[in-house]
Design an enzyme around this catalytic site. Structure first.
Site: not given
Length: 437
Positions: A184, A186, A193, A229, A273, A319, A342, A345
């Site tokens: 991943d 972020d 982020e 977002r 993501g 993913k 982490d 997701n």
């Protein structure tokens, strides 16, 4: 003796595991074996190892009557500095024949902790095929064990008080050869982020954080929260990508992990993501093949963000799907895949990999993953991979050419369209926490 009597006598026999830990004195193993032999027992499955100044010695015997082994060892009277345990061992007929790999690491790891692992696993029928120290300060060990399934290994090891503050990774089998390691981005590959950095540029960071909190509370799924977002970024100029990229803080240990893994033939991938406008540049700077990256793409029209994403949404399910696609593309079997993340997701990806690592993760992820890395440091991935510290790549760069800005990259491409990006020598960046421009 009648057949019935012989059968009754055989049913009374029990396989017992004997474990001795204490000072590393050379005569202890032979003394223990002699004491058991003198008591009419035949030792088998002997494991003898030393960790620093500590001895860990285990074996199995078949007792004709309860207490035979314990009595022989009590008479031996090794002394209070030794710990001796006798426990039921799993019968050989129930034992899986596969070998599994256990990696334990952390500053709190001690020889007593390693001794506790070997003692408890031996008591559950485990046989150690190999034990290797991976770090110069003995803060990481790799143990190849057979006779115990991975779920039992995790249950036993995670319940040991001697391993408080120590990270554990359990992987089925002991695979060798090229691996695929996907991360991943972020809060994993980087410490930021990205959407919050972009929202800060747009003046909407508080509203973005509110949506994120609703998603964390289960009020929105990932795709809903992503669209909500991203809509808050509408109108932001695309120059914000350059400004945000310069603010990114790399996770410590990333360069040495990437370089070392690649030197061992591994393929590194990024599955995020987040957004391709950032992940593509990270991949280029750190020598990661673009064929093994996946992220969402922010739509830009006339130099402005539209507040929408284009193409496939990389959510939790995507993913895991991308991990399998990358493994097939790299011709690497799934039993040689490592996934690192982490957040919730990342759980499908973590579950799909042979070794899923919860990295500096939220409790829900730590509890579900077969491996954990607690500190914000990517170097322990190499221990999970089985690469000892003396084989890690140096952190001093051999090439410090900075990644070009978007404008410079465009000018360079225009000036020399015949030289593909893949022809550039790989970057070997310093192990830094912020980018050098």
């Amino acid at each position: 003796m009648t057949d019935t009597a012989a059968a009754e006598q055989q049913s009374d026999r029990r396989r017992r595991a004997v474990t001795v830990t204490g000072p590393n004195l050379p005569m202890v193993p032979s003394t223990v074996v002699k004491a058991l032999t003198d008591a009419g027992l035949t030792p088998a499955g002997i494991n003898h190892m030393a960790v620093g100044d500590r001895l860990m010695f285990s074996l199995q015997v078949e007792e004709p009557a309860a207490g035979t082994a314990q009595g022989a060892l009590d008479r031996l009277a090794l002394g209070p500095e030794f710990t001796i345990s006798v426990s039921d061992a799993a019968g050989t007929e129930q034992r899986p024949v596969e070998r599994h790999r256990l990696t334990v690491f952390g500053d709190q790891l001690s020889s007593a902790g390693v001794a506790a692992i070997t003692g408890q696993l031996a008591g559950s029928g485990g046989q150690f095929d190999r034990i290797q120290s991976l770090a110069a300060n003995n803060a990481a060990y790799q143990l190849d064990v057979s006779g115990v399934d991975p779920a039992t290994i995790r249950r036993i090891v995670r319940g040991l008080p001697e391993l408080d503050g120590v990270d554990v990774a359990v992987q089925p089998g002991a695979p060798s050869g090229r691996h695929l390691i996907v991360l991943d981005v972020d809060q994993t590959f980087i410490q930021n982020e990205v959407i919050e950095l972009l929202a800060d540029e747009a003046g909407t960071v508080d509203r973005v954080k509110e949506v994120t909190a609703r998603a964390m509370a289960g009020e929105l799924d990932f795709e809903e929260s992503l669209h909500e977002r991203v809509a808050l970024l509408e109108g932001l100029d695309e120059g914000a990508f350059d400004r945000v990229y310069d603010k990114i803080a790399l996770t410590p240990g990333v360069p040495v992990m990437v370089m070392t893994a690649q030197e061992h033939g591994d393929q590194i991938g990024l599955i995020s993501g987040g957004f391709t406008q950032i992940t593509d540049r990270l991949a280029a700077e750190y020598g990661i093949n673009a064929a093994y990256t996946a992220a969402n793409t922010l739509e830009v029209v006339d130099g402005k963000l539209t507040g929408r994403v284009t193409g496939e949404v990389i959510d939790r399910a995507a993913k895991a799907r991308k991990l399998r696609e990358f493994a097939e593309r790299a011709n690497i079997p799934m039993d040689r895949t490592i996934a690192i993340g982490d957040g919730a997701n990342d759980l499908d990806m973590i579950d799909a990999a042979a070794v899923g690592i919860a990295f500096h993760a939220k409790p829900i992820v730590r509890d579900a993953a077969p491996a954990t890395i607690t500190p914000r440091d990517m170097t322990p991935v190499l221990y999970v991979r089985g690469i000892p510290q003396h084989n890690h790549a140096p952190t001093t760069p051999t090439q410090t050419t900075p990644a070009p800005s978007s404008a410079a990259a465009t000018a360079s491409t225009t000036a020399n369209t015949t030289a593909p990006a893949a022809a550039r020598p790989p970057l070997r960046p310093a192990d830094r926490t912020t980018h050098q421009r």
